[in-house]
Motif scaffolding. Sequence first.
Motif, mmCIF file in Angstrom:
data_model
loop_
_atom_site.group_PDB
_atom_site.id
_atom_site.type_symbol
_atom_site.label_atom_id
_atom_site.label_comp_id
_atom_site.label_asym_id
_atom_site.label_seq_id
_atom_site.Cartn_x
_atom_site.Cartn_y
_atom_site.Cartn_z
ATOM 1 N N ALA A 71 42.958 14.903 -6.248
ATOM 2 C CA ALA A 71 43.017 14.759 -7.708
ATOM 3 C C ALA A 71 43.927 15.825 -8.293
ATOM 4 N N LEU A 72 44.616 15.453 -9.364
ATOM 5 C CA LEU A 72 45.522 16.367 -10.071
ATOM 6 C C LEU A 72 45.114 16.436 -11.536
ATOM 7 N N GLY A 73 45.250 17.621 -12.092
ATOM 8 C CA GLY A 73 44.971 17.788 -13.509
ATOM 9 C C GLY A 73 45.868 18.870 -14.075
ATOM 10 N N TRP A 74 45.771 19.068 -15.373
ATOM 11 C CA TRP A 74 46.598 20.078 -16.046
ATOM 12 C C TRP A 74 45.714 21.013 -16.855
ATOM 13 N N ILE A 75 46.175 22.255 -16.942
ATOM 14 C CA ILE A 75 45.499 23.211 -17.828
ATOM 15 C C ILE A 75 46.527 24.192 -18.375
ATOM 16 N N GLU A 76 46.338 24.644 -19.607
ATOM 17 C CA GLU A 76 47.237 25.646 -20.183
ATOM 18 C C GLU A 76 47.302 26.840 -19.227
ATOM 19 N N SER A 77 48.498 27.328 -18.984
ATOM 20 C CA SER A 77 48.679 28.411 -18.010
ATOM 21 C C SER A 77 47.749 29.586 -18.303
ATOM 22 N N GLY A 78 47.071 30.036 -17.269
ATOM 23 C CA GLY A 78 46.206 31.212 -17.373
ATOM 24 C C GLY A 78 44.825 30.931 -17.931
ATOM 25 N N LYS A 79 44.547 29.677 -18.273
ATOM 26 C CA LYS A 79 43.267 29.377 -18.933
ATOM 27 C C LYS A 79 42.183 28.840 -17.976
ATOM 28 N N ALA A 80 42.513 28.646 -16.707
ATOM 29 C CA ALA A 80 41.534 28.049 -15.784
ATOM 30 C C ALA A 80 40.281 28.919 -15.689
ATOM 31 N N VAL A 81 39.140 28.268 -15.640
ATOM 32 C CA VAL A 81 37.863 28.981 -15.491
ATOM 33 C C VAL A 81 37.535 29.014 -13.997
ATOM 34 N N THR A 82 37.616 30.183 -13.398
ATOM 35 C CA THR A 82 37.382 30.299 -11.955
ATOM 36 C C THR A 82 35.925 30.699 -11.699
ATOM 37 N N ARG A 83 35.620 30.975 -10.437
ATOM 38 C CA ARG A 83 34.253 31.387 -10.094
ATOM 39 C C ARG A 83 34.044 32.887 -10.278
ATOM 40 N N SER A 84 35.113 33.598 -10.575
ATOM 41 C CA SER A 84 35.040 35.056 -10.405
ATOM 42 C C SER A 84 34.862 35.865 -11.685
ATOM 43 N N GLY A 85 34.593 35.223 -12.813
ATOM 44 C CA GLY A 85 34.591 36.005 -14.058
ATOM 45 C C GLY A 85 33.228 36.329 -14.645
ATOM 46 N N ALA A 86 32.131 36.047 -13.925
ATOM 47 C CA ALA A 86 30.794 36.278 -14.501
ATOM 48 C C ALA A 86 30.575 37.761 -14.783
ATOM 49 N N GLN A 87 29.990 38.058 -15.942
ATOM 50 C CA GLN A 87 29.768 39.444 -16.380
ATOM 51 C C GLN A 87 28.277 39.691 -16.590
ATOM 52 N N PRO A 88 27.792 40.912 -16.259
ATOM 53 C CA PRO A 88 26.384 41.227 -16.533
ATOM 54 C C PRO A 88 26.044 40.918 -17.987
ATOM 55 N N LEU B 112 32.546 18.234 -21.166
ATOM 56 C CA LEU B 112 31.972 19.585 -21.191
ATOM 57 C C LEU B 112 32.899 20.590 -20.507
ATOM 58 N N GLY B 113 33.409 20.229 -19.325
ATOM 59 C CA GLY B 113 34.268 21.151 -18.577
ATOM 60 C C GLY B 113 35.430 21.635 -19.431
ATOM 61 N N GLN B 114 36.049 20.701 -20.165
ATOM 62 C CA GLN B 114 37.198 21.088 -20.993
ATOM 63 C C GLN B 114 36.757 21.879 -22.223
ATOM 64 N N GLN B 115 35.561 21.595 -22.732
ATOM 65 C CA GLN B 115 35.069 22.380 -23.883
ATOM 66 C C GLN B 115 34.796 23.836 -23.484
ATOM 67 N N LEU B 116 34.525 24.055 -22.192
ATOM 68 C CA LEU B 116 34.167 25.402 -21.747
ATOM 69 C C LEU B 116 35.383 26.291 -21.501
ATOM 70 N N LYS B 117 36.560 25.678 -21.496
ATOM 71 C CA LYS B 117 37.801 26.449 -21.351
ATOM 72 C C LYS B 117 37.884 27.439 -22.515
ATOM 73 N N GLY B 118 38.082 28.717 -22.199
ATOM 74 C CA GLY B 118 38.161 29.728 -23.262
ATOM 75 C C GLY B 118 36.804 30.252 -23.690
ATOM 76 N N LEU B 119 35.715 29.648 -23.211
ATOM 77 C CA LEU B 119 34.375 30.111 -23.586
ATOM 78 C C LEU B 119 33.592 30.622 -22.376
ATOM 79 N N ALA B 120 33.565 29.844 -21.288
ATOM 80 C CA ALA B 120 32.797 30.252 -20.095
ATOM 81 C C ALA B 120 33.550 31.358 -19.362
ATOM 82 N N THR B 121 32.799 32.261 -18.725
ATOM 83 C CA THR B 121 33.435 33.327 -17.946
ATOM 84 C C THR B 121 33.623 32.909 -16.490
ATOM 85 N N SER B 122 32.790 31.975 -16.018
ATOM 86 C CA SER B 122 32.949 31.442 -14.664
ATOM 87 C C SER B 122 32.314 30.063 -14.637
ATOM 88 N N MET B 123 32.709 29.260 -13.657
ATOM 89 C CA MET B 123 32.155 27.896 -13.586
ATOM 90 C C MET B 123 32.307 27.355 -12.171
#
Length: 305
Positions: free
Chosen positions: A131-148, A185-196
Motif C-alpha cells: 500500500a502507498l499513501g502520502w503525508i506532509e513531509s515530517g508529519k508522520a506519527v511514528t512509534r517513538s514519540g510517546a512522552q511521560p 481517525l488516523g489522519q485526524q491524529l496527525k499533528g496531535l498524537a505523539t506516537s501511534m
Amino acid sequence: MAEFSIIDTYFNRKNANSVDLGVGDDSALLTPPPQQQLVICADTSVAGWHFPLDTHPHAIGWKSVAVNLSDIVAMGAKPHSILLALSLPQIDHGWLKGFSQGLYDCCDQFGVSLIGGDTTQSPHLTITVTALGWIESGKAVTRSGAQPGDFICVSGTVGDAAYGLRHLGHPLQKRLDYPSPRCQLGQQLKGLATSMIDISDGLAQDLGHILDASNAGAIVHLESLPVSPEVAKLEQEKKWQLALAGGDDYELCFTISPHNYQLLMQQKLDVNLTIIGQITQNLGLTYLQNGVNCSIQFHGYQHFA
Ligand code: ADP
Ligand code: MG
C-alpha cells in the motif's frame, strides 16, 4: 485462461483517484503531491496459515487491503493506492470473482486505486498487498514519540476478532473477516498524537512496541479496556487475554498529551476512543485493576515463536 486475461478480467478496473498510469504497463506512474512524503508498506497472507482455507474469498480480498490501509493510517497518512502480488495454485473463477470484489469494495470504501501487481502460479495461495499513501513531509506519527504524562488511547473495542475466531458463526466473526481500517481517525491524529501503532498482534505487544521505540513505560487500567458486551461477559482472565493478546483488531493505539486530547475531542470522530492508561518515565508495562497492581503477562502473536 492466461495470466493477462486474469489481470484484465479481475484486476483492471477504473482507478478511484489520481493515477498517471495504472495496471497494464511495466510499472505504474504517480505524481507525488508537493511537499509530501511517500508512505509505503506491505503485508502477506498465506492460505491455511493467516486465514482458514475455506474463508470466503470476498473477506480475503477485503482484509488483504484493509490490513495494509491500517498500517498507512497508523502513520497519520492518507492511503492512495495498492499493488497486489497474487500467487495462485490454480485458476478458480468463483474464487477470483469473490476475491477481486472484496478487494475493490475495500479500495472503493477508502478511495484507493489498485495500480499494479504480479500474478503467478505457486503451490500455496499467497497474497501480498503493498500500500502507498502520502503525508506532509515530517508529519508522520511514528512509534517513538510517546512522552511521560501522555494518555494512552485505543479506538473501538479490542478482543473482538479473537472472540470471532473462537466462535465462528457468531456476529463478531465479522470483526475478524472484515476489519475496518481507522482511516479518518488516523489522519485526524496527525499533528496531535505523539506516537501511534495499529493493533494487529494484540494490544499488549503493540503498545510494547511504542514503549520500546519511545524508551518509556506505561500504566494500563485493566477495567478501562474497551471490550464488546460478549467479551465483557467472559471470566476476567479470559476477557483480558482476548483484549490484550487477541490479534487482528486493526484498531489504533496512540499516545497524546492531555491538552491535545481536549483538541481531539472537539472534532467529530467516527469511532469511540478510550483512555486506557498513561505513559510513565519508569520503563515497563504495569497493569492496575481498580488501582491495585496486577502481575499478569500477556504476549501477542509472533511468527517463528
Ligand atoms: P511484467 O512482466 O512487465 O512484470 P506483468 O505481465 O507481470 O508485467 O503485468 C502486467 C501488468 O499487469 C502490470 O502493469 C502489472 O502491474 C499488472 N498486474 C499483474 N498482476 C496484477 C494483479 N494481480 N493485480 C493488479 N495488477 C496486476
Ligand atoms: Mg515488464
